[in-house]
Each structure stands twice: as C-alpha cells, then as structure tokens.
Design a protein around this motif. Structure first.
Motif, PDB file in Angstrom:
ATOM      1  N   UNK A   1     131.777 108.634 -27.403  1.00 51.92           N
ATOM      2  CA  UNK A   1     130.952 107.835 -26.491  1.00 51.92           C
ATOM      3  C   UNK A   1     130.590 108.586 -25.208  1.00 51.92           C
ATOM      4  N   UNK A   2     131.287 109.678 -24.924  1.00 54.95           N
ATOM      5  CA  UNK A   2     131.044 110.438 -23.695  1.00 54.95           C
ATOM      6  C   UNK A   2     130.136 111.654 -23.912  1.00 54.95           C
ATOM      7  N   UNK A   3     129.682 111.870 -25.142  1.00 58.99           N
ATOM      8  CA  UNK A   3     128.855 113.038 -25.455  1.00 58.99           C
ATOM      9  C   UNK A   3     127.375 112.703 -25.272  1.00 58.99           C
ATOM     10  N   UNK A   4     126.544 113.718 -25.040  1.00 57.21           N
ATOM     11  CA  UNK A   4     125.111 113.459 -24.865  1.00 57.21           C
ATOM     12  C   UNK A   4     124.494 112.926 -26.162  1.00 57.21           C
ATOM     13  N   UNK A   5     123.714 111.863 -26.084  1.00 54.18           N
ATOM     14  CA  UNK A   5     123.103 111.314 -27.302  1.00 54.18           C
ATOM     15  C   UNK A   5     121.978 112.197 -27.829  1.00 54.18           C
ATOM     16  N   UNK A   6     121.664 111.981 -29.103  1.00 55.98           N
ATOM     17  CA  UNK A   6     120.536 112.637 -29.766  1.00 55.98           C
ATOM     18  C   UNK A   6     120.623 114.164 -29.690  1.00 55.98           C
ATOM     19  N   UNK A   7     121.820 114.731 -29.904  1.00 55.05           N
ATOM     20  CA  UNK A   7     122.065 116.156 -29.713  1.00 55.05           C
ATOM     21  C   UNK A   7     122.195 116.947 -31.010  1.00 55.05           C
ATOM     22  N   UNK A   8     122.914 116.439 -31.993  1.00 55.34           N
ATOM     23  CA  UNK A   8     123.231 117.182 -33.202  1.00 55.34           C
ATOM     24  C   UNK A   8     122.311 116.780 -34.355  1.00 55.34           C
ATOM     25  N   UNK A   9     122.192 117.658 -35.330  1.00 52.71           N
ATOM     26  CA  UNK A   9     121.429 117.340 -36.535  1.00 52.71           C
ATOM     27  C   UNK A   9     122.195 116.419 -37.465  1.00 52.71           C
ATOM     28  N   UNK A  10     123.523 116.607 -37.515  1.00 56.12           N
ATOM     29  CA  UNK A  10     124.370 115.809 -38.394  1.00 56.12           C
ATOM     30  C   UNK A  10     125.691 115.529 -37.686  1.00 56.12           C
ATOM     31  N   UNK A  11     126.151 114.289 -37.802  1.00 54.17           N
ATOM     32  CA  UNK A  11     127.509 113.924 -37.385  1.00 54.17           C
ATOM     33  C   UNK A  11     128.258 113.562 -38.664  1.00 54.17           C
ATOM     34  N   UNK A  12     129.461 114.104 -38.808  1.00 43.74           N
ATOM     35  CA  UNK A  12     130.260 113.833 -40.000  1.00 43.74           C
ATOM     36  C   UNK A  12     131.619 113.318 -39.554  1.00 43.74           C
ATOM     37  N   UNK A  13     132.167 112.371 -40.315  1.00 44.92           N
ATOM     38  CA  UNK A  13     133.467 111.801 -39.944  1.00 44.92           C
ATOM     39  C   UNK A  13     134.256 111.443 -41.190  1.00 44.92           C
ATOM     40  N   UNK A  14     135.545 111.784 -41.142  1.00 44.68           N
ATOM     41  CA  UNK A  14     136.467 111.455 -42.228  1.00 44.68           C
ATOM     42  C   UNK A  14     137.707 110.834 -41.606  1.00 44.68           C
ATOM     43  N   UNK A  15     138.067 109.638 -42.056  1.00 47.55           N
ATOM     44  CA  UNK A  15     139.269 108.948 -41.577  1.00 47.55           C
ATOM     45  C   UNK A  15     139.240 108.730 -40.068  1.00 47.55           C
ATOM     46  N   UNK A  16     138.074 108.415 -39.539  1.00 47.45           N
ATOM     47  CA  UNK A  16     137.911 108.228 -38.096  1.00 47.45           C
ATOM     48  C   UNK A  16     138.246 106.805 -37.673  1.00 47.45           C
ATOM     49  N   UNK A  17     137.641 105.841 -38.332  1.00 43.18           N
ATOM     50  CA  UNK A  17     137.800 104.421 -38.017  1.00 43.18           C
ATOM     51  C   UNK A  17     137.190 103.654 -39.176  1.00 43.18           C
TER      52      UNK A  17
ATOM     53  N   UNK B   1     128.965 103.500 -35.498  1.00 43.63           N
ATOM     54  CA  UNK B   1     128.562 103.322 -34.095  1.00 43.63           C
ATOM     55  C   UNK B   1     128.934 104.520 -33.243  1.00 43.63           C
ATOM     56  N   UNK B   2     130.027 105.180 -33.530  1.00 47.53           N
ATOM     57  CA  UNK B   2     130.420 106.364 -32.766  1.00 47.53           C
ATOM     58  C   UNK B   2     129.572 107.580 -33.132  1.00 47.53           C
ATOM     59  N   UNK B   3     129.193 107.702 -34.406  1.00 43.32           N
ATOM     60  CA  UNK B   3     128.486 108.902 -34.875  1.00 43.32           C
ATOM     61  C   UNK B   3     126.975 108.863 -34.648  1.00 43.32           C
ATOM     62  N   UNK B   4     126.332 107.740 -34.923  1.00 42.39           N
ATOM     63  CA  UNK B   4     124.869 107.701 -34.878  1.00 42.39           C
ATOM     64  C   UNK B   4     124.261 108.065 -33.525  1.00 42.39           C
ATOM     65  N   UNK B   5     124.818 107.639 -32.387  1.00 39.90           N
ATOM     66  CA  UNK B   5     124.199 108.054 -31.119  1.00 39.90           C
ATOM     67  C   UNK B   5     124.207 109.567 -30.903  1.00 39.90           C
ATOM     68  N   UNK B   6     125.107 110.276 -31.539  1.00 33.34           N
ATOM     69  CA  UNK B   6     125.193 111.730 -31.377  1.00 33.34           C
ATOM     70  C   UNK B   6     124.059 112.461 -32.089  1.00 33.34           C
ATOM     71  N   UNK B   7     123.457 111.808 -33.085  1.00 29.36           N
ATOM     72  CA  UNK B   7     122.495 112.442 -33.980  1.00 29.36           C
ATOM     73  C   UNK B   7     121.070 112.318 -33.452  1.00 29.36           C
ATOM     74  N   UNK B   8     120.329 113.422 -33.527  1.00 29.47           N
ATOM     75  CA  UNK B   8     118.917 113.433 -33.137  1.00 29.47           C
ATOM     76  C   UNK B   8     118.080 112.745 -34.217  1.00 29.47           C
ATOM     77  N   UNK B   9     116.936 112.193 -33.839  1.00 32.94           N
ATOM     78  CA  UNK B   9     116.043 111.611 -34.848  1.00 32.94           C
ATOM     79  C   UNK B   9     115.717 112.641 -35.930  1.00 32.94           C
TER      80      UNK B   9
END
Length: 174
Positions: free
Chosen positions: A82-98, A105-113
C-alpha cells in the motif's frame, strides 16, 4: 520437508507462472516475497526482466538482500504494498500472501495499465469475489491456468487506492 518436495513447492510451482508472465511486458514485483518464492526462481528464469522482491518483514528482507546480490536483475524493497507508487510495474505476482480478494487489492494498484496481477490460488479460491475486487480497481479476470488467477489491468488505479495499510484485510472490498 524432503528436497524433492521443497523443489516442487518452491521452484517448480514458481516456474509454472512463466508462460503467463511472458504475456505481459515490463518489470515484475513479487508482493510478499517471504523466502523468495516465486520471485527468485522467476528472476533466474527471466534474466532480461527487472524483478522487485517486496517484503514488509525486515528480517525476511535481510535474507532476500543476500540473494539479490547474486542476481543483477533483482532488487529488494522492504515495505508494504500500500506504500508503493501505483501503476509502476508490468506484473505483480503473489503466492501465499493473503486471501485472494485481499491479495488482488494489494497487487492491482501496483500494476500499470496493460499489465496484470497474477495470484497463486488454491481450488477453494472465491473467483467471483476476486472479480468484484478487480472491477473496482480497473481490472478484469483474464483466462487463467490451473492454480493461477490472472487479473488484467485495463486503466489507471482509481482515486482512493491503494487504501491505508491494513484496511484491505480489515474491510475487504468483496
């Protein structure tokens, strides 16, 4: 854990996301990297892609930083999604996060359109709830492989997201 089991759980399952990741361009962020899976195996398999290991636990960050020194395409960020700049990465990946809706909700804001969030999920994942979260965050569910849930980001992160740290888990969107 037996070595063969550890390899299957940590390496082989991580590499199972390779085909999906290669459908999207840009850098990759492994959200909640923990012990380094899936981020480290993916960084080794994709040396041309920049990969960020994002972890909020300082002790785990120290461990990850040791690995990052060995891989020129990896950097470690000790902080919350939640503290990282939004729309920054091409892909956010998560395993066993929540739970999958919270992880979305945690991953999508990190990803650029044009990018995607890729979540490792079990058979009991509530896909409809995740799709509701994705819709609120300018994304949609894409065709996915077994054990993976792919959320394609269609537009910029909406105003008001990401929410403050801890809110997604306390008051999930779906």
């Amino acid at each position: 854990m037996a070595p063969a089991t550890a390899r299957r759980v940590h390496v082989d399952e991580s590499l199972g996301a390779l085909d999906v990741l290669q459908q999207f361009e840009g850098s990759i962020v492994d959200v909640g990297s923990g012990g380094g899976a899936p981020g480290i195996p993916l960084a080794i398999a994709l040396p041309e892609r920049e990969l960020t290991l994002l972890e909020s636990n300082r002790r785990k960050c120290v461990f990850l930083e040791r690995w990052a020194r060995e891989l020129s395409n990896v950097r470690v960020v000790c902080g919350r999604a939640e503290e990282q700049p939004p729309d920054t990465w091409g892909v956010a990946i998560a395993k066993a996060l929540a739970s999958p809706p919270v992880a979305a909700e945690w991953c999508l804001p990190l990803v650029a359109p044009g990018g995607a969030a890729v979540l490792f999920v079990g058979p009991s994942a509530e896909v409809d709830r995740v799709a509701q979260v994705a819709e609120q965050l300018a994304a949609e569910r894409a065709e996915s492989l077994p054990g993976l849930l792919v959320l394609r980001k269609l537009g910029p992160t909406p105003e008001g997201f990401p929410r403050r740290p801890g809110v997604a888990r306390k008051r999930p969107l779906a």
